[in-house]
Design an enzyme around this catalytic site. Structure first.
Site, PDB file in Angstrom:
ATOM      1  N   GLY A   1      13.092  -2.457   0.951  1.00  0.00           N
ATOM      2  CA  GLY A   1      14.258  -2.363   0.427  1.00  0.00           C
ATOM      3  C   GLY A   1      14.310  -3.388  -0.677  1.00  0.00           C
TER       4      GLY A   1
ATOM      5  N   PRO B   1       0.740  -1.155   0.053  1.00  0.00           N
ATOM      6  CG  PRO B   1       0.044  -1.043   2.289  1.00  0.00           C
ATOM      7  CD  PRO B   1       0.867  -1.818   1.358  1.00  0.00           C
ATOM      8  CG  MET B   2       3.413   2.181  -1.859  1.00  0.00           C
ATOM      9  SD  MET B   2       4.700   1.813  -3.545  1.00  0.00           S
ATOM     10  CE  MET B   2       3.637   0.894  -4.417  1.00  0.00           C
TER      11      MET B   2
ATOM     12  N   GLY C   1       7.135  -2.239  -3.070  1.00  0.00           N
ATOM     13  CA  GLY C   1       6.233  -1.174  -3.044  1.00  0.00           C
ATOM     14  C   GLY C   1       7.074  -0.403  -4.235  1.00  0.00           C
ATOM     15  NE  ARG C   2       8.199   5.297  -2.045  1.00  0.00           N
ATOM     16  CZ  ARG C   2       7.143   4.758  -1.044  1.00  0.00           C
ATOM     17  NH1 ARG C   2       7.103   3.480  -0.845  1.00  0.00           N
ATOM     18  NH2 ARG C   2       6.187   5.834  -0.675  1.00  0.00           N
TER      19      ARG C   2
ATOM     20  CB  CYS D   1       2.098   5.055   8.101  1.00  0.00           C
ATOM     21  SG  CYS D   1       2.338   6.486   7.152  1.00  0.00           S
TER      22      CYS D   1
ATOM     23  CG  ASN E   1       7.261  -3.721   2.814  1.00  0.00           C
ATOM     24  OD1 ASN E   1       6.940  -2.755   3.662  1.00  0.00           O
ATOM     25  ND2 ASN E   1       7.647  -3.592   1.622  1.00  0.00           N
TER      26      ASN E   1
END
Length: 341
Positions: free
Chosen positions: A219, A23-24, A239-240, A106, A217
């Site tokens: 890196g 989730p981002m 993620g990214r 977060c 999760n």
């Protein structure tokens, strides 16, 4: 037609957790998820975090809107009020999400001021109360996403205590970002890169919690790295890396799920997204709201820079339509044709 009843959802999401897209905030909206689902049929997708207050007191149908093709899809909630989280979970259950996830990772100031996110790692009993309330509101899996610790916490003792408290509360799975979160002194962006990664700590936790599914999760930038983590965990979350280089998702089903269906091509994805964009435009959605998630599709190809420029600039024009996407595709097709001639 895929069965997304609660019982079927548990089986489906359990398999899908082997590889998930994180989730981002501001990124994994419904248009982004539609793109990602074109690239992988099997991976678990996540919504952006939405607060339980927004769901319960706002326009919940707008906040929880998704296309059925996005399944299996997890909703990430932020909050710390058990009753409010339970109410939001009931609405999420009604909407048909495959999993409901509680954000305990977060580190932003806005999240801390609302008493949710990573600061809740200091209050494991409250998080457990939230998990129990959410579980009572749905038969779908309730999970937690956390860090390995915050600030000066001892990552051995505090993380073990937190995780065991979640296990006792009946959490279905735990997603662990393998970094601490520093709530004072670091921005959310800095918290994604500055605190050192500690993958072995997550591996030890997985051994301690087995058979509870534990997903790692933080890196993880390549599919090779993701495969290496699967020797020590039950699943990986990107993620990214997945957002900025989305075509890597085209390899996920074959490499992580043993699927034999043909991996999607850039051309196929662009044509499908053009059709999707036109349907969205008919509902009043501007093209750039869809196209902004597609900028990395041509990374590494000749013409990629022009591809990005067309999608980022031309898609913002008020009258922009799907023809912009086809022009972007031509920018990477032309070098191939020139080589072939």
């Amino acid at each position: 037609m895929t069965d997304h009843s609660p019982g079927a959802s548990v089986d489906l999401v359990g398999q899908a957790r082997r590889f998930s897209v994180a989730p981002m905030m501001d990124w994994t909206d419904r248009h982004c998820r539609y793109l990602h689902r074109l690239l992988t049929r099997e991976a678990l997708l996540f919504t952006e975090m939405v607060t339980s207050a927004a769901v319960v007191h706002g326009d919940w149908q707008r906040h929880l809107r998704f296309d059925p093709v996005e399944q299996p899809l997890a909703l990430q909630l932020g909050g710390s009020d058990p009753a409010e989280l339970a109410a939001a979970t009931r609405l999420a259950d009604q909407a048909g999400f495959a999993e409901i996830n509680l954000n305990v990772g977060c580190p932003s100031d806005r999240v801390q001021s609302g008493r949710f996110g990573a600061c809740l790692m200091a209050e494991p009993e409250l998080v457990a109360e939230c998990v129990r309330a959410m579980r009572e509101a749905t038969s779908r899996p309730v999970t937690v996403k956390c860090r390995i610790g915050i600030d000066d916490q001892d990552t051995e003792e505090s993380l073990d205590l937190f995780a065991e408290t979640m296990l006792a509360a009946g959490v279905a799975a735990l997603y662990v970002h393998a970094r601490k979160a520093w709530l004072k002194g670091l921005s959310p962006k800095e918290n994604r890169t500055i605190p050192p990664l500690d993958y072995p700590r997550v591996y030890r936790l997985r051994q301690r919690l087995a058979p509870l599914p534990l997903l790692i999760n933080g890196g993880i930038d390549t599919l090779e790295a993701a495969e290496a983590h699967l020797a020590h965990t039950d699943g990986v979350m990107l993620g990214r890396a997945a957002y900025h280089n989305p075509m890597l998702l085209a390899e996920v089903d074959g490499r992580f799920f043993g699927s034999e269906h043909k991996a999607p091509s850039l051309e196929g994805v662009m044509h499908a997204m053009a059709d999707y964009a036109e349907r969205q435009r008919a509902e009043g959605v501007r093209l750039n709201n869809v196209a902004r998630h597609m900028l990395g599709l041509a990374n590494g190809l000749p013409g990629a820079r022009q591809f990005r420029q067309i999608l980022s600039v031309d898609a913002c024009k008020p009258d922009a339509d799907a023809r912009v996407m086809f022009r972007a595709l031509e920018a990477v097709q032309r070098p191939r044709l020139a080589e072939a001639s």
